[in-house]
Design a protein around this motif. Structure first.
Motif, PDB file in Angstrom:
ATOM      1  N   LYS A 344       0.838  -1.203   0.000  1.00 29.92           N
ATOM      2  CA  LYS A 344       0.000   0.000   0.000  1.00 29.92           C
ATOM      3  C   LYS A 344       0.867   1.245   0.000  1.00 29.92           C
ATOM      4  CE  LYS A 344      -3.962  -1.948   2.535  1.00 29.92           C
ATOM      5  NZ  LYS A 344      -4.816  -1.793   3.731  1.00 29.92           N
ATOM      6  N   CYS A 345       0.405   2.243  -0.681  1.00 26.57           N
ATOM      7  CA  CYS A 345       1.018   3.575  -0.637  1.00 26.57           C
ATOM      8  C   CYS A 345      -0.094   4.570  -0.932  1.00 26.57           C
ATOM      9  CB  CYS A 345       2.164   3.678  -1.643  1.00 26.57           C
ATOM     10  SG  CYS A 345       2.990   5.283  -1.625  1.00 26.57           S
ATOM     11  N   GLU A 346      -0.772   4.998   0.115  1.00 23.48           N
ATOM     12  CA  GLU A 346      -1.958   5.840  -0.056  1.00 23.48           C
ATOM     13  C   GLU A 346      -1.990   6.932   0.995  1.00 23.48           C
ATOM     14  OE1 GLU A 346      -5.104   3.050   0.273  1.00 23.48           O
ATOM     15  OE2 GLU A 346      -4.897   2.787   2.451  1.00 23.48           O
ATOM     16  N   TYR A 347      -2.725   7.978   0.663  1.00 18.57           N
ATOM     17  CA  TYR A 347      -2.876   9.116   1.583  1.00 18.57           C
ATOM     18  C   TYR A 347      -4.290   9.122   2.137  1.00 18.57           C
ATOM     19  CZ  TYR A 347      -3.297  13.883   3.318  1.00 18.57           C
ATOM     20  OH  TYR A 347      -3.525  14.980   4.110  1.00 18.57           O
ATOM     21  N   GLN A 348      -4.405   9.263   3.451  1.00 20.95           N
ATOM     22  CA  GLN A 348      -5.708   9.322   4.110  1.00 20.95           C
ATOM     23  C   GLN A 348      -5.961  10.741   4.596  1.00 20.95           C
ATOM     24  OE1 GLN A 348      -5.630   6.417   7.240  1.00 20.95           O
ATOM     25  NE2 GLN A 348      -5.762   4.662   5.839  1.00 20.95           N
ATOM     26  N   ASN A 349      -7.097  11.288   4.167  1.00 16.00           N
ATOM     27  CA  ASN A 349      -7.444  12.643   4.607  1.00 16.00           C
ATOM     28  C   ASN A 349      -7.689  12.689   6.104  1.00 16.00           C
ATOM     29  OD1 ASN A 349      -7.280  13.902   2.080  1.00 16.00           O
ATOM     30  ND2 ASN A 349      -9.305  13.133   1.493  1.00 16.00           N
ATOM     31  N   GLN A 350      -8.301  11.613   6.624  1.00 20.59           N
ATOM     32  CA  GLN A 350      -8.540  11.561   8.057  1.00 20.59           C
ATOM     33  C   GLN A 350      -7.224  11.332   8.798  1.00 20.59           C
ATOM     34  OE1 GLN A 350     -11.310   8.561   9.230  1.00 20.59           O
ATOM     35  NE2 GLN A 350     -11.357   9.175  11.381  1.00 20.59           N
ATOM     36  N   GLY A 351      -6.790  12.287   9.513  1.00 16.42           N
ATOM     37  CA  GLY A 351      -5.522  12.227  10.220  1.00 16.42           C
ATOM     38  C   GLY A 351      -4.348  12.748   9.433  1.00 16.42           C
ATOM     39  N   GLN A 382       1.005  16.948   7.488  1.00 14.27           N
ATOM     40  CA  GLN A 382       0.964  15.543   7.112  1.00 14.27           C
ATOM     41  C   GLN A 382       2.059  14.753   7.836  1.00 14.27           C
ATOM     42  OE1 GLN A 382       1.224  15.261   2.855  1.00 14.27           O
ATOM     43  NE2 GLN A 382      -0.634  16.470   2.511  1.00 14.27           N
ATOM     44  N   GLN A 383       1.779  13.467   8.081  1.00 11.54           N
ATOM     45  CA  GLN A 383       2.753  12.574   8.682  1.00 11.54           C
ATOM     46  C   GLN A 383       2.836  11.289   7.861  1.00 11.54           C
ATOM     47  OE1 GLN A 383       1.580  11.429  12.639  1.00 11.54           O
ATOM     48  NE2 GLN A 383      -0.581  11.295  12.116  1.00 11.54           N
ATOM     49  N   VAL A 384       3.947  10.572   7.975  1.00  9.41           N
ATOM     50  CA  VAL A 384       4.206   9.369   7.181  1.00  9.41           C
ATOM     51  C   VAL A 384       4.375   8.187   8.127  1.00  9.41           C
ATOM     52  CG1 VAL A 384       5.790   8.249   5.576  1.00  9.41           C
ATOM     53  CG2 VAL A 384       5.278  10.674   5.320  1.00  9.41           C
ATOM     54  N   TYR A 385       3.606   7.114   7.849  1.00 10.15           N
ATOM     55  CA  TYR A 385       3.690   5.883   8.639  1.00 10.15           C
ATOM     56  C   TYR A 385       4.133   4.757   7.716  1.00 10.15           C
ATOM     57  CZ  TYR A 385       2.325   1.924  11.564  1.00 10.15           C
ATOM     58  OH  TYR A 385       2.337   0.770  12.295  1.00 10.15           O
ATOM     59  N   ILE A 386       5.293   4.152   8.006  1.00  7.93           N
ATOM     60  CA  ILE A 386       5.880   3.107   7.166  1.00  7.93           C
ATOM     61  C   ILE A 386       5.875   1.807   7.960  1.00  7.93           C
ATOM     62  CG2 ILE A 386       7.922   2.431   5.852  1.00  7.93           C
ATOM     63  CD1 ILE A 386       8.676   5.418   5.805  1.00  7.93           C
ATOM     64  N   TYR A 387       5.206   0.761   7.402  1.00 10.85           N
ATOM     65  CA  TYR A 387       4.978  -0.471   8.154  1.00 10.85           C
ATOM     66  C   TYR A 387       5.374  -1.700   7.336  1.00 10.85           C
ATOM     67  CZ  TYR A 387       2.389  -4.133  10.669  1.00 10.85           C
ATOM     68  OH  TYR A 387       2.036  -5.270  11.346  1.00 10.85           O
ATOM     69  N   LYS A 388       6.198  -2.563   7.924  1.00  9.09           N
ATOM     70  CA  LYS A 388       6.594  -3.854   7.341  1.00  9.09           C
ATOM     71  C   LYS A 388       7.131  -3.716   5.921  1.00  9.09           C
ATOM     72  CE  LYS A 388       4.130  -7.256  10.088  1.00  9.09           C
ATOM     73  NZ  LYS A 388       3.207  -8.419  10.089  1.00  9.09           N
ATOM     74  N   CYS A 389       8.003  -2.766   5.708  1.00  8.77           N
ATOM     75  CA  CYS A 389       8.684  -2.631   4.422  1.00  8.77           C
ATOM     76  C   CYS A 389      10.049  -3.320   4.523  1.00  8.77           C
ATOM     77  CB  CYS A 389       8.854  -1.162   4.048  1.00  8.77           C
ATOM     78  SG  CYS A 389       7.280  -0.339   3.697  1.00  8.77           S
ATOM     79  N   GLU A 390      10.541  -3.810   3.400  1.00  7.64           N
ATOM     80  CA  GLU A 390      11.780  -4.581   3.419  1.00  7.64           C
ATOM     81  C   GLU A 390      12.584  -4.329   2.153  1.00  7.64           C
ATOM     82  OE1 GLU A 390      13.289  -9.229   3.889  1.00  7.64           O
ATOM     83  OE2 GLU A 390      11.157  -8.713   3.956  1.00  7.64           O
ATOM     84  N   ASN A 391      13.887  -4.054   2.346  1.00  4.07           N
ATOM     85  CA  ASN A 391      14.833  -3.945   1.230  1.00  4.07           C
ATOM     86  C   ASN A 391      14.375  -2.924   0.191  1.00  4.07           C
ATOM     87  OD1 ASN A 391      17.189  -4.552  -0.107  1.00  4.07           O
ATOM     88  ND2 ASN A 391      16.344  -6.287  -1.205  1.00  4.07           N
TER      89      ASN A 391
END
Length: 509
Positions: A344-351, A382-391
């Motif tokens: 996933k790589c998406e922007y959420q307006n909520q938050g 805006q803030q960025v949340y990166i989860y379970k990404c690899e290499n």
């Protein structure tokens, strides 16, 4: 007439001498230009055309400058470290295994000087990389005396540096090698503290280990700045080269140093026993691969007496018709790995949050032309949340509120400025670089973290760490050189006047 001829001869001589004086500065300038061009060709990896010789004899091939420098590195730093290992009886034959590793790396460098860069470097170098891993695995599986536990751990941390041959910037090979200094020093400093003033050989071991890493980083900085050098200008395609020949060349070069005496083979054969048996088996091996074992039937599981399911007292039993093989197959089945969710790589307006999840090098939502996942911030909230990404490498442009890395592995993050903080949680071997300001960096439950700070952040960034290891900070000094320091993991706590005081361990001073 004779006098006039002599006068004209003298005039011509004087004219020629004056011309020579005027041309001499130009000649010396041309010589200096040619020498500089030769030096530039050597550093760029462009080898000059071979000089033609009138004789019919074979001309010895001239080594590439990167290969000559690597041989110097082996003679000046690797072999002294091997000698330091051999001086410590508890390290067994670790020294010879390290030398074997470095000689195999030499085969990879030699291959690069002869060939163009292939599309898939790891696949093309697989036979050589497998040969490199063999001695490394032998060292890691050794069961040494407890007094040499720190030595083995320091050596294993150092051996991480050999992966520079497949390193793809960022970071460059030199920086990748330097990253191992901090983790290696962690164990070396323990050895220094224990044996200081007691055993000089232990201190020499630590000094030689650190010098080896520093010299390897210097070598990579000079000849492999953007990755392993490939001779794209005059090299041949990898498809036309047998990689095993380069590996065989390294083995032959090592064998020449300690060649067995010719008389030993007949003596062993004459003595019979195991030597005669293996000699007979080798004699039966043919060019097509057949040997004395060709045509023999395979021993099945029901015929292996060491297995519990074998029943030696029941000759009439036919295990192939029973249901036991099915049960056995189910017992040894490897449990399936947990499947990752879709990338996933998406922007959420909520938050006002960017969600980047399950991104890998092979499975991603689309990389940019630079080979990085590009995120553009349009609002500082805006803030960025990166989860379970690899290499994978993620580039965030624009000023943002905060950035969080959660459960990531081998992930590189670049961002401009963060108003709040950069948080790293449950990660392994991640790298974070800020090009602007970042007031706080929080590291929690993370193994292996390298933080690059910009000049603007040097005096304003603070670090909060807990339950984390192998943390390092990298920055550019006033002299323009890159500097690196470890974040302390070990502290000394004391009870003073009814309260606990904490100080950084002496290992970091």
């Amino acid at each position: 007439r004779t006098k006039k001829g002599e006068e004209s001869k003298y005039q011509r001589a004087s004219i020629m001498s004056s011309v020579d004086k005027e041309i001499e500065p130009l000649r010396s300038l041309l010589v200096s230009i040619v020498s500089r061009l030769e030096q530039l060709e050597a550093k760029a990896g462009v080898s000059p055309p071979p000089a033609s010789s009138g004789g019919g004899g074979a001309v010895e091939e001239e080594l590439h400058p990167s290969l000559k420098a690597y041989d110097t590195h082996i003679e000046e730093t690797v072999k002294p470290f091997v000698n330091a290992c051999n001086d410590l009886p508890g390290l067994k034959n670790i020294g010879s295994l390290i030398l074997e590793t470095w000689m195999t790396i030499r085969s990879i460098i030699h291959l690069g000087t002869k060939c163009k860069k292939p599309k898939d470097v790891a696949t093309a170098l697989k036979p050589l990389l497998t040969a490199v891993q063999t001695p490394v695995q032998s060292i890691s599986k050794m069961r040494l005396d407890r007094d040499y536990d720190w030595h083995q751990k320091a050596i294993m941390e150092m051996l991480v540096s050999i992966s520079w041959v497949v390193c793809v910037p960022p970071p460059n090979p030199s920086m990748f090698v330097k990253e191992t200094i901090g983790s290696t020093d962690f164990w070396s400093n323990k050895i220094r503290k224990m044996y200081k003033g007691k055993d000089e050989k232990q201190i020499l071991f630590c000094d030689a280990l650190k010098k080896l890493i520093q010299d390897l980083a210097k070598y990579c900085q000079e000849f492999h700045l953007s990755g392993l050098f490939w001779n794209n200008a005059r090299g041949v395609d990898m498809e036309s080269v047998d990689v095993n020949e380069f590996l065989a060349g390294a083995e032959v070069k090592e064998a020449k140093k300690e060649a067995p005496k010719p008389a030993a083979a007949p003596a062993a054969a004459a003595g019979g026993g195991a030597a005669a048996l293996f000699g007979e088996l080798a004699a039966k091996r043919t060019n097509d691969g057949t040997s004395a074992a060709t045509g023999l039937r395979k021993v099945t599981k029901d015929q292996q007496t060491w297995r519990k399911e074998f029943k030696g007292g029941e000759p009439t039993t036919t295990p192939t018709t029973t249901a036991k093989p099915t049960t056995t197959t189910a017992a040894v089945a490897v449990p399936a790995k947990k499947k990752k969710g879709p990338p996933k790589c998406e922007y959420q307006n909520q938050g006002s949050k960017w969600n980047i999840e399950n991104q890998t090098k092979d499975d991603n939502t689309g990389l940019g032309s630079s080979g990085m996942l590009e995120i553009t911030i349009t609002d500082a909230k805006q803030q960025v949340y990166i989860y379970k990404c690899e290499n994978i490498t993620i580039n965030v442009t624009g000023k943002l509120k905060s950035i969080i890395l959660d459960s990531c592995s081998k992930t590189n993050i670049l961002f401009d400025s963060a108003i709040s903080a950069c948080e790293i949680v449950n990660c392994k071997r991640v790298q974070v670089q800020t090009r602007g300001l970042c007031p706080s960096v929080s590291i929690d439950k993370t193994d292996g973290c390298l933080v690059y700070l910009s000049k603007e952040s040097l005096s304003s960034t603070s670090f909060v760490t807990s339950k984390s290891t192998e943390m390092n900070v990298n920055w550019e000094g006033e002299d323009g050189e890159t500097k690196e320091a470890p974040i302390p993991e070990q502290f000394v706590h004391k009870l003073v006047n009814g309260s606990i005081t904490s100080d950084v361990s002496d290992l970091y001073h």
